[in-house]
Design an enzyme around this catalytic site. Structure first.
Site, PDB file in Angstrom:
ATOM      1  N   HIS A 147       0.840  -1.192   0.000  1.00 22.21           N
ATOM      2  CA  HIS A 147       0.000   0.000   0.000  1.00 22.21           C
ATOM      3  C   HIS A 147       0.879   1.247   0.000  1.00 22.21           C
ATOM      4  CE1 HIS A 147      -2.899  -2.729   2.455  1.00 22.21           C
ATOM      5  NE2 HIS A 147      -3.049  -2.928   1.161  1.00 22.21           N
ATOM      6  N   TYR A 182       0.355   1.607  13.488  1.00 21.79           N
ATOM      7  CA  TYR A 182       0.887   2.526  12.486  1.00 21.79           C
ATOM      8  C   TYR A 182       0.632   3.941  12.982  1.00 21.79           C
ATOM      9  CZ  TYR A 182       0.091  -1.213   8.960  1.00 21.79           C
ATOM     10  OH  TYR A 182       0.069  -2.372   8.239  1.00 21.79           O
TER      11      TYR A 182
END
Length: 185
Positions: A62, A132
């Site tokens: 991604h 994250y």
């Protein structure tokens, strides 16, 4: 805290010091002053995500269209992941190069990746958990993907988990139909 740049410029692995005693362990996993000194840039936090994965779950590759781009600071808080960073910046001298780091709950390393870099994680055991820290809030119109099994990239994905058992890759429908690396512009 030890911070070193990976083979993909703009990506760093952070290895924290761990302080252990009879109560357990303390880890300072991010310190802005040390981060800025090592990387030459600040990190602005806009969103925090957490994902829990079974063994074999492969998330990515991604990335966020750049500009605006999204930087990420990724830490495994439980279990183990192979973290892969891919240079997807057209015109970069290392365009298409990838590097990987084992993130786990033993060494407690983190990976920082700058805007324009692609990212994937492969869970190496059940219930592996990653956080994250992101420099940009999730914006679907900037979200992009690349096939993690693209032959041009030739990423060396492990076939066995941390326990030595064979891995069966599990990807989302979106990741399964991700375009090839040659589609990145």
């Amino acid at each position: 805290m030890d911070i070193r740049e990976l083979a993909v410029p703009g990506a760093w692995v952070v290895t924290p010091r761990q302080f252990r005693d009879e109560r357990g362990a303390f880890v300072e996993s991010f310190k802005a002053s040390e981060f800025e000194k090592a990387t030459g840039r600040p990190f602005e936090l806009c969103q925090v995500n957490c994902s829990v994965s079974a063994a074999g779950v492969l998330r990515g590759i991604h990335y966020t269209e750049d500009p605006p781009g999204q930087a990420k600071y990724v830490t495994c808080v439980r279990g183990a992941f192979l973290d892969v960073v891919v240079d997807l910046r057209p015109g970069s001298p290392t365009y298409g190069r990838w590097d990987s780091v084992l993130l786990d709950d033993v060494d407690r390393r983190s990976v920082f990746l700058s805007e324009g870099l692609g990212h994937a994680i492969l869970s190496l055991e059940d219930q592996s958990t990653v956080t994250y820290l992101c420099s940009l809030e999730y914006t679907p119109e900037f979200d992009r993907d690349v096939d993690a099994f693209d032959a041009t990239l030739a990423i060396d994905w492990p076939t066995v988990g941390r326990d030595g058992a064979p891995l069966t890759y599990v990807r989302s429908p979106k990741d399964t139909v991700a375009p090839p690396f040659t589609a990145v512009t």
